[in-house]
Design a protein around this motif. Structure first.
Motif, mmCIF file in Angstrom:
data_model
loop_
_atom_site.group_PDB
_atom_site.id
_atom_site.type_symbol
_atom_site.label_atom_id
_atom_site.label_comp_id
_atom_site.label_asym_id
_atom_site.label_seq_id
_atom_site.Cartn_x
_atom_site.Cartn_y
_atom_site.Cartn_z
ATOM 1 N N ASN A 198 28.666 -29.979 26.237
ATOM 2 C CA ASN A 198 27.993 -28.682 26.209
ATOM 3 C C ASN A 198 28.978 -27.517 26.352
ATOM 4 O O ASN A 198 28.624 -26.367 26.100
ATOM 5 N N MET A 199 30.224 -27.795 26.726
ATOM 6 C CA MET A 199 31.230 -26.727 26.863
ATOM 7 C C MET A 199 31.529 -26.025 25.550
ATOM 8 O O MET A 199 31.918 -24.859 25.540
ATOM 9 N N SER A 200 31.380 -26.734 24.429
ATOM 10 C CA SER A 200 31.629 -26.094 23.139
ATOM 11 C C SER A 200 30.425 -26.201 22.211
ATOM 12 O O SER A 200 30.498 -25.766 21.060
ATOM 13 N N ARG A 201 29.317 -26.764 22.716
ATOM 14 C CA ARG A 201 28.134 -26.931 21.887
ATOM 15 C C ARG A 201 26.892 -26.382 22.598
ATOM 16 O O ARG A 201 26.075 -27.126 23.142
ATOM 17 N N PRO A 202 26.725 -25.059 22.615
ATOM 18 C CA PRO A 202 25.551 -24.474 23.266
ATOM 19 C C PRO A 202 24.240 -24.866 22.601
ATOM 20 O O PRO A 202 23.172 -24.704 23.199
ATOM 21 N N ASP A 203 24.296 -25.387 21.378
ATOM 22 C CA ASP A 203 23.076 -25.776 20.676
ATOM 23 C C ASP A 203 22.391 -26.982 21.300
ATOM 24 O O ASP A 203 21.220 -27.262 20.995
ATOM 25 N N ILE A 204 23.070 -27.715 22.184
ATOM 26 C CA ILE A 204 22.427 -28.858 22.846
ATOM 27 C C ILE A 204 22.109 -28.556 24.308
ATOM 28 O O ILE A 204 21.737 -29.449 25.062
ATOM 29 N N SER A 205 22.253 -27.298 24.718
ATOM 30 C CA SER A 205 22.040 -26.939 26.121
ATOM 31 C C SER A 205 20.631 -27.305 26.594
ATOM 32 O O SER A 205 20.455 -27.862 27.677
ATOM 33 N N TYR A 206 19.620 -27.002 25.768
ATOM 34 C CA TYR A 206 18.236 -27.270 26.175
ATOM 35 C C TYR A 206 17.978 -28.763 26.346
ATOM 36 O O TYR A 206 17.456 -29.208 27.374
ATOM 37 N N VAL A 207 18.342 -29.554 25.362
ATOM 38 C CA VAL A 207 18.026 -30.988 25.429
ATOM 39 C C VAL A 207 18.805 -31.668 26.550
ATOM 40 O O VAL A 207 18.299 -32.587 27.212
ATOM 41 N N VAL A 208 20.016 -31.215 26.816
ATOM 42 C CA VAL A 208 20.798 -31.796 27.916
ATOM 43 C C VAL A 208 20.130 -31.486 29.252
ATOM 44 O O VAL A 208 20.044 -32.347 30.136
ATOM 45 N N GLN A 209 19.623 -30.262 29.412
ATOM 46 C CA GLN A 209 18.901 -29.929 30.648
ATOM 47 C C GLN A 209 17.668 -30.802 30.804
ATOM 48 O O GLN A 209 17.370 -31.300 31.904
#
Length: 432
Positions: A205-216
């Motif tokens: 997630n450090m360079s891929r903000p597009d997966i921030s929601y699913v990771v949370q």
């Protein structure tokens, strides 16, 4: 990275050899004689004067030695971020960022950077890695138009570990409308596989903000993961397979204006009924901060959820403004914060809405949720409305269809790693 791209500073990287052996211990620590050491008598132990690999305090001891060296050299340790050091000397400006034994050096005086390298090598011995290319799993590419960050190799290793190199790609990280909870589905027989994957997603997630929601979302089930959770995790891997070359782009033709986007998804948690905060902060056209986080309390309306989200985003804006000031970056105020909820903006601007906000309290009965109102009244932050379709933080709070997900991903600065000369111009980046 964003500052170095605009100022066209070279970023140098170095590694400290055997860093943990350079620290000195403040307390008495003893160890059994190591294998192969023949001089010890039965019952004798070794007293350590310096730290050694394996000690819990080794990293702290090394950090103290590094800080002491840099401070003696003239650097000032940041109060806003203790891993950063800055040196201002006769017009020269140097920044050092430390992550354990990995150091990044940048600034406007390359000769002074070389002098610092010599001094570090004399004190500790270093491995000079030259201009930054790869650090902590992040690949760094540079051209005349900017700096590109991605974690392609890291993703390939992830796919290889799960035998998914040849899987079909997915156009979005999470199916639209999918709602996960703690009770549906069978428990996994080996939850460690799931936990390792989520830990790697957090790092990605450090360079891929597009997966921030699913990771949370997936991080909530580490205690007792179930089959639907693991299936959703595999779907993320399929999405990463299809977006392997994507990463963050920091353009050179940017400015130093701090802008924030704040969004909330009201009451979507199936287990607690709590809402999500999503925010992203830009320095000019460069995305420098983003987060998806669950609220600590239940909100009674979508307006209240958005209001709390704005307060959380204000915290980040204020911290970043102070950090940038320490970096000698002048940030024009007021800072602009965009929200797509008109009612929440009115509440933040008008303290007379007592009937609608009198119940809002934060942790330990402290009314910290009204922090955003104080910042607006002081003139430090100005609130502006943005249409939901152009709310960039929307990608941090909910699963989206493929078209909207691609659209917002491009707007927050994610680009495909095409050949350097073909990188898109920053004038196309959305929020501007």
């Amino acid at each position: 990275m964003a500052i170095a791209a605009v100022k066209k500073w070279d970023i140098q990287q170095l590694d400290i050899n055997n860093a943990f052996l350079h620290g000195f211990l403040d307390e008495e620590v003893y160890m059994n004689p190591p294998p192969g050491y023949k001089k010890a008598q039965p019952g004798q132990v070794c007293k350590l004067n310096r730290s050694i690999y394996g000690l819990k305090q080794a990293s702290r001891c090394w950090n103290k030695e590094l800080t002491k060296f840099l401070v003696n050299w003239g650097f000032v340790q940041f109060k806003q971020d203790y891993s950063m050091f800055v040196l201002k000397q006769n017009g020269s400006f140097l920044i050092v960022v430390a992550y354990v034994d990995d150091l990044l050096l940048t600034g406007n005086d390359n000769s002074l950077i070389n002098d610092l390298k010599v001094a570090l090598h004399t004190a500790f011995t270093i491995k000079d890695l030259g201009s930054l290319k790869y650090v902590l799993g992040i690949e760094v590419s540079r051209s005349g138009s900017g700096i590109f960050l991605n974690q392609r190799k890291y993703i390939l290793d992830l796919l290889r570990d799960q035998n998914m190199e040849n899987c079909n790609a997915a156009p979005f990280p999470m199916s639209k409308g999918l709602r996960l909870n703690m009770d549906d589905g069978d428990l996994l027989g080996d939850p460690e596989v799931y936990r390792r994957l989520i830990g790697k997603f957090l790092y990605l997630n450090m360079s891929r903000p597009d997966i921030s929601y699913v990771v949370q979302q997936l991080s909530q089930f580490l205690g007792a993961p179930r089959k639907p959770h693991f299936d959703a995790t595999l779907h993320v891997l399929r999405y990463l397979k299809g977006s392997l070359n994507f990463g963050l782009f920091y353009p050179t033709n940017s400015d130093f204006v701090l802008t924030g986007y704040s969004d909330a998804d009201g009451g979507t948690c199936s287990d607690s009924g709590r809402s999500l905060t999503g925010n992203c902060v830009f320095l000019g056209n460069s995305l420098i901060s983003w987060k998806t986080k669950k609220h600590k309390v239940v909100s009674k309306s979508s307006t209240e959820a958005e209001y709390r989200s704005m307060s959380h985003t204000a915290d980040e804006l204020i911290w970043l403004e102070r950090l940038l000031v320490e970096l000698d970056i002048t940030i024009p105020t007021p800072l602009t914060l965009y929200c797509d909820n008109v009612s929440a903006i009115h509440i933040a601007k008008n303290p007379c809405f007592h009937e609608k906000t009198k119940h809002m309290r934060g942790k330990s009965q402290k009314i910290d949720v009204h922090y955003i109102r104080e910042q607006v009244q002081s003139g430090f932050i100005q609130l502006k409305h943005v249409r939901s379709a152009l709310q960039l933080a929307d990608i941090m709070t909910k699963p989206l269809g493929s078209d909207q997900h691609r659209f917002l991903s491009s707007k927050i600065g994610l680009v495909n790693n095409t050949p350097v000369q073909e990188w898109p111009g920053v004038s196309q980046l959305a929020h501007s």
